[in-house]
Design an enzyme around this catalytic site. Structure first.
Site, PDB file in Angstrom:
ATOM      1  N   GLU A   1       0.817  -1.223   0.000  1.00 30.39           N
ATOM      2  CA  GLU A   1       0.000   0.000   0.000  1.00 30.39           C
ATOM      3  C   GLU A   1       0.847   1.268   0.000  1.00 30.39           C
ATOM      4  O   GLU A   1       0.506   2.242  -0.675  1.00 30.39           O
ATOM      5  CB  GLU A   1      -0.912  -0.015   1.232  1.00 30.39           C
ATOM      6  CG  GLU A   1      -1.891   1.143   1.281  1.00 30.39           C
ATOM      7  CD  GLU A   1      -2.846   1.008   2.455  1.00 30.39           C
ATOM      8  OE1 GLU A   1      -3.332   2.047   2.915  1.00 30.39           O
ATOM      9  OE2 GLU A   1      -3.108  -0.121   2.899  1.00 30.39           O
ATOM     10  N   ASP A   2       1.955   1.278   0.748  1.00 31.08           N
ATOM     11  CA  ASP A   2       2.676   2.529   0.990  1.00 31.08           C
ATOM     12  C   ASP A   2       4.077   2.598   0.389  1.00 31.08           C
ATOM     13  O   ASP A   2       4.767   3.599   0.575  1.00 31.08           O
ATOM     14  CB  ASP A   2       2.783   2.770   2.510  1.00 31.08           C
ATOM     15  CG  ASP A   2       1.424   3.027   3.150  1.00 31.08           C
ATOM     16  OD1 ASP A   2       0.529   3.512   2.428  1.00 31.08           O
ATOM     17  OD2 ASP A   2       1.257   2.735   4.336  1.00 31.08           O
TER      18      ASP A   2
END
Length: 741
Positions: A80-81
């Site tokens: 996600e990051d």
């Protein structure tokens, strides 16, 4: 100050304490991988971002999960990051770990038209992954727990939004999975931000009375232990506790009582070796203390759906103070504290096959929501997973648990869709009852069926409580009565359309219909009519979406037309100016985004009586010594009949410039029917619209109304209208005004 490496070493120490065969080399590799990919990312508290995955892994280790769970926890934010991908993680750490990480990852790369749709799809994805591997939700709850522990560093708006979501979704899921300790902490941390005044008051009272509480609990604990020793109950353990703040808050709110009036402010747990010992201890407790009638529950004979087992009784001691005693075995206690994690199929030493039946409810929940839209999905999720249950029996004695308030319709469809579709009557405890009869704990339910039955009635949709029943009824109508559905859906839709002042011609215009269909998410109007007919969508909801889309289309057309007219006027003015070669006064833009005709470098201020924002029609008034005061055109103080004759020449033309400021302050007045939770709902609406609230006050009236006064910052009138519409949709809101004059 604890270093990152020291945090990781503490994690390894925890893992060694319960899993000597853990793959520490692979866990170390996951830690190094996450640390490298998160790189220089920082958290809001100023610590390196890698501390968050380590803390989540620590919580997972305290649940005593396996090596793959620890690795997935360390990597849970990488997809996600960071620039890491599913394929990277699968190649290095295996497909199973990659699947878990992907299941925990939000759908961040997909854009949705509403916040509800985004929340629905993220939950649907998480539940689907959870149905294949329960570790997904265990890590997700650990992730949310650590985020809530560090929520003090977030903005107030985000604190409330995350706390509300935690209370609505994650704490109930933890309860459904039997994760009692995590549920309590999630609830307490959420209450801290949702009602900080109540949280601080309860915490303060508990702290002030802590010494008195400790003395009372020590005395009761000693009395119980002494009596059990006399009667030869082996290996017994007794300890007491005071209920946690949210549990106290909820009982005070539901029962409208003070802390001193609560029956079970104090709770004692007695742990023994065997089930017979549990019932022996129950007799001992009732011999020592006076039991309160109606306050005994046997969750050993009838466990809760989340596997919870215990005997509960409430008694009164010599001092007249009521307290609860919970009696269970050591094995039951482990399951009650850690739920699914305590005897889960992936735990070290347990074979990986089997156990799926315990989580069949997750798959059923997903199947029941295939035709549901966002709001229906979220509502059904709360009913099916998070509501209280009622336990009833089939004629053969099998236990069926249903949401509280369920009817014979819910019972019939929980057995099989064919039973529900051919149902012609029901008996409860041998007596005929209506379809809307609400079932109670212990009822014996028998369904009468007939091969000649005409199928479910449309009225059953409003009677059924569970989403399983409503979904199966929808599927029957969708499959069996398409033409009837289309006809009935069209009639309902056109009726609602007429009610809001719209016509079919406005919707079916060739340049409008494609946008309308995209907004309602159907390929054709007949598909939408069919969905309304079988109950998959309400006519009111469809018309509201159509109306919103038409407003946007008309607004865009009006803006385009206005832009064309403005461009034409500008061209004409430029031509006239060039021909006349006149030296007209230049419009000079002020620092506040206002153009004052004929004046330059003048002070501009916005009148507090009407607080205009970009998009409002405005007019200026030349004050004495304070520059130009800008009013809305509809402000009572700017109306012609309010103009003093001596001031007629001081009204001046003003307009908004093209490059206005980021935000402008304005006010709202919200008139509501007073109810609990209004403030949370209004705060959530502000957060949804991404609007900052500068101030908020509220006063209530004797006739049951609440009037909110808000000062907010918005970019323009369009965003303001969006905020007002969102507030207007809140249950109980009667009117939303912009104060003026």
């Amino acid at each position: 100050m604890v270093t990152v490496e020291e945090r990781y070493e503490h994690l390894e120490k925890t893992i060694r304490g319960y899993n000597i065969s853990a793959d520490l080399n692979q866990i170390r590799a996951a830690y190094e991988y996450a640390r490298e990919h998160h790189g220089a990312q920082m958290r809001r508290d100023g610590t390196p971002y890698i501390t968050h995955p380590i803390n989540v892994a620590q919580i997972v280790a305290e649940m005593r999960l396996d090596s793959e769970s620890i690795i997935a926890a360390l990597l849970h934010d990488c997809i996600e990051d960071t620039d890491s991908t599913y394929e990277d993680i699968a190649r290095i750490f295996g497909v199973t770990v990659a699947d878990i990480v992907d299941g925990v990852t939000k759908l961040t790369r997909v854009k949705y038209s509403t916040m509800e749709e985004e929340q629905m799809e993220n939950l649907r994805k998480m539940l689907f992954a959870m149905s294949r591997d329960i570790r997904v939700i265990l890590i997700k709850i650990a992730d949310r727990l650590h985020n809530m522990r560090t929520m003090e560093y977030q903005t107030p708006a985000k604190q409330k939004k995350k706390a509300f979501e935690t209370m609505e979704i994650y704490a109930p899921i933890a309860h459904r999975l039997g994760l009692a300790k995590m549920k309590w902490e999630l609830e307490d941390l959420s209450l801290k931000y949702l009602d900080p005044v109540a949280y601080e008051e309860i915490s303060r009272k508990l702290e002030e009375a802590s010494r008195q509480h400790d003395r009372f609990m020590s005395r009761i604990q000693e009395e119980i232990m002494s009596r059990m020793a006399e009667l030869g109950i082996p290996h017994a353990t007794v300890y007491g506790r005071v209920k946690h703040p949210y549990s106290i808050y909820r009982k005070m709110y539901l029962q409208e009582k003070t802390m001193e009036e609560l029956y079970d402010l104090f709770a004692f747990r007695v742990l023994v070796d065997t089930v017979p010992d549990c019932y022996n201890v129950l007799g001992i407790i009732h011999d020592i203390y006076k039991p309160i009638l109606g306050r005994f529950k046997d969750y050993i004979a009838t466990p809760k759906p989340n596997m919870y087992q215990s005997l509960h009784t409430t008694v009164i001691g010599e001092e007249g103070i009521p307290f609860e005693v919970q009696i269970r075995t050591y094995d039951m206690h482990a399951i009650n504290e850690y739920g699914v994690a305590a005897h889960w199929k992936y735990k070290q030493g347990i074979k990986k096959e089997g156990g799926e039946a315990d989580y069949e409810w997750i798959r059923r929940l997903l199947e029941n929501q295939e035709d549901a839209d966002a709001e229906e999905f979220i509502h059904s999720l709360k009913v099916d997973m998070f509501s209280d249950e009622v336990f009833v029996f089939t004629p053969r004695g099998d236990v069926v648990n249903l949401p509280a308030g369920s009817t014979p319709i819910d019972f019939a469809y929980s057995i099989h869709s064919a039973i529900g579709n051919t149902m012609v009557g029901a008996r409860v405890n041998g007596r005929m009852v209506g379809y809307d009869y609400q079932l109670h704990n212990g009822d014996v339910v028998e369904i009468n069926t007939s091969k000649s039955a005409h199928g479910p009635s449309r009225d059953w949709m409003s009677v059924a409580k569970s989403s399983e029943a409503r979904s199966k009824i929808r599927q029957w109508f969708k499959r069996e009565r398409r033409e009837e559905n289309i006809a009935q859906g069209r009639a309902s839709f056109e009726s609602e359309l007429k009610h809001v002042g719209l016509t079919m011609a406005q919707i079916t215009a060739p340049d409008v219909l494609p946008s309308i269909l995209r907004r309602v998410s159907f390929q054709s109007l007949d598909e939408m009519y069919a969905a309304i007919g079988y109950g998959g969508l309400t006519a009111l909801k469809a018309v509201n979406r159509v109306r919103d889309e038409l407003l946007q289309i008309n607004r865009a057309a009006a803006l385009a037309k206005a832009a064309e007219e403005a461009a034409a006027r500008a061209a004409q003015e430029a031509k006239a100016a060039q021909e006349a070669k006149s030296n007209l006064p230049r419009k000079v833009k002020s620092e506040k985004g206002i153009v004052v005709e004929g004046l330059s470098n003048c002070l501009v201020k916005f009148s507090k009586c009407c607080a205009p924002v970009p998009g409002d029609e405005i007019i200026g008034f030349i004050t004495r010594g304070y520059g130009v005061s800008v009013h809305r055109r509809d402000c009572p103080n700017a109306q012609p009949d309010h103009h003093v004759e001596a001031n007629q020449g001081r009204w001046i033309k003003v307009s908004w410039s093209d490059d206005i400021r980021d935000s402008y302050t304005t006010g709202l007045e919200v008139v509501c029917k007073d109810r609990t939770g209004l403030l949370v709902d209004i705060s959530t609406a502000m957060s949804t619209c991404k609007v900052n609230v500068n101030s908020l006050s509220v006063h209530t009236t004797a006739d049951g109304f609440a009037i909110f006064h808000l000062t907010i910052s918005v970019t323009d009138s369009r965003q303001l209208n969006q905020v007002m519409n969102k507030i207007h949709q809140i249950s109980g809101v009667m009117k939303v005004n912009r104060p003026a004059g």
